[in-house]
Design a protein around this motif. Structure first.
Motif, PDB file in Angstrom:
ATOM      1  N   UNK A  32      -1.351  -5.026   8.140  1.00  0.00           N
ATOM      2  CA  UNK A  32      -2.667  -3.839   7.377  1.00  0.00           C
ATOM      3  C   UNK A  32      -1.283  -2.591   7.126  1.00  0.00           C
ATOM      4  N   UNK A  33      -0.408  -2.212   7.240  1.00  0.00           N
ATOM      5  CA  UNK A  33      -0.008  -1.288   6.940  1.00  0.00           C
ATOM      6  C   UNK A  33       0.759  -0.993   5.910  1.00  0.00           C
ATOM      7  N   UNK A  34       1.432  -2.547   5.396  1.00  0.00           N
ATOM      8  CA  UNK A  34       2.569  -3.444   4.745  1.00  0.00           C
ATOM      9  C   UNK A  34       1.901  -4.017   2.806  1.00  0.00           C
ATOM     10  N   UNK A  35       0.147  -3.647   3.203  1.00  0.00           N
ATOM     11  CA  UNK A  35      -0.836  -4.243   2.516  1.00  0.00           C
ATOM     12  C   UNK A  35      -1.011  -2.453   2.344  1.00  0.00           C
ATOM     13  N   UNK A  36      -0.990  -1.689   3.285  1.00  0.00           N
ATOM     14  CA  UNK A  36      -1.803  -0.033   2.580  1.00  0.00           C
ATOM     15  C   UNK A  36      -0.966   0.477   1.627  1.00  0.00           C
ATOM     16  N   UNK A  37       0.732   0.213   2.178  1.00  0.00           N
ATOM     17  CA  UNK A  37       2.083   0.883   1.504  1.00  0.00           C
ATOM     18  C   UNK A  37       2.256   0.079  -0.144  1.00  0.00           C
ATOM     19  N   UNK A  38       1.887  -1.156  -0.451  1.00  0.00           N
ATOM     20  CA  UNK A  38       1.788  -2.035  -1.312  1.00  0.00           C
ATOM     21  C   UNK A  38       0.616  -1.189  -2.249  1.00  0.00           C
TER      22      UNK A  38
END
Length: 58
Positions: A32-38
């Motif tokens: 989720x964190x990685x998706x938010x950064x993307x």
């Protein structure tokens, strides 16, 4: 307090289950964190492109 083998097995099963839940929850949170950064990176790029488009229109 004497424990039966069944009590120990139940305790170990609960420990393993709790570990598994925590492990996968952490993995999902990382995704989720990685998706938010993307998403944030894409939004910034979109703003840059909109600004460039406005400059080109002028």
């Amino acid at each position: 307090m004497p424990s039966t083998i069944e009590d120990v097995i139940k305790d170990v099963e609960k420990l393993v289950h709790d570990f598994g839940v925590s492990f996968y929850r952490d993995k999902v949170q990382q995704q989720i964190d990685e998706s938010n950064r993307a998403l944030q990176a894409v939004e910034k790029q979109q703003l840059r492109l909109v600004g460039q488009n406005k400059d080109l229109v002028k």
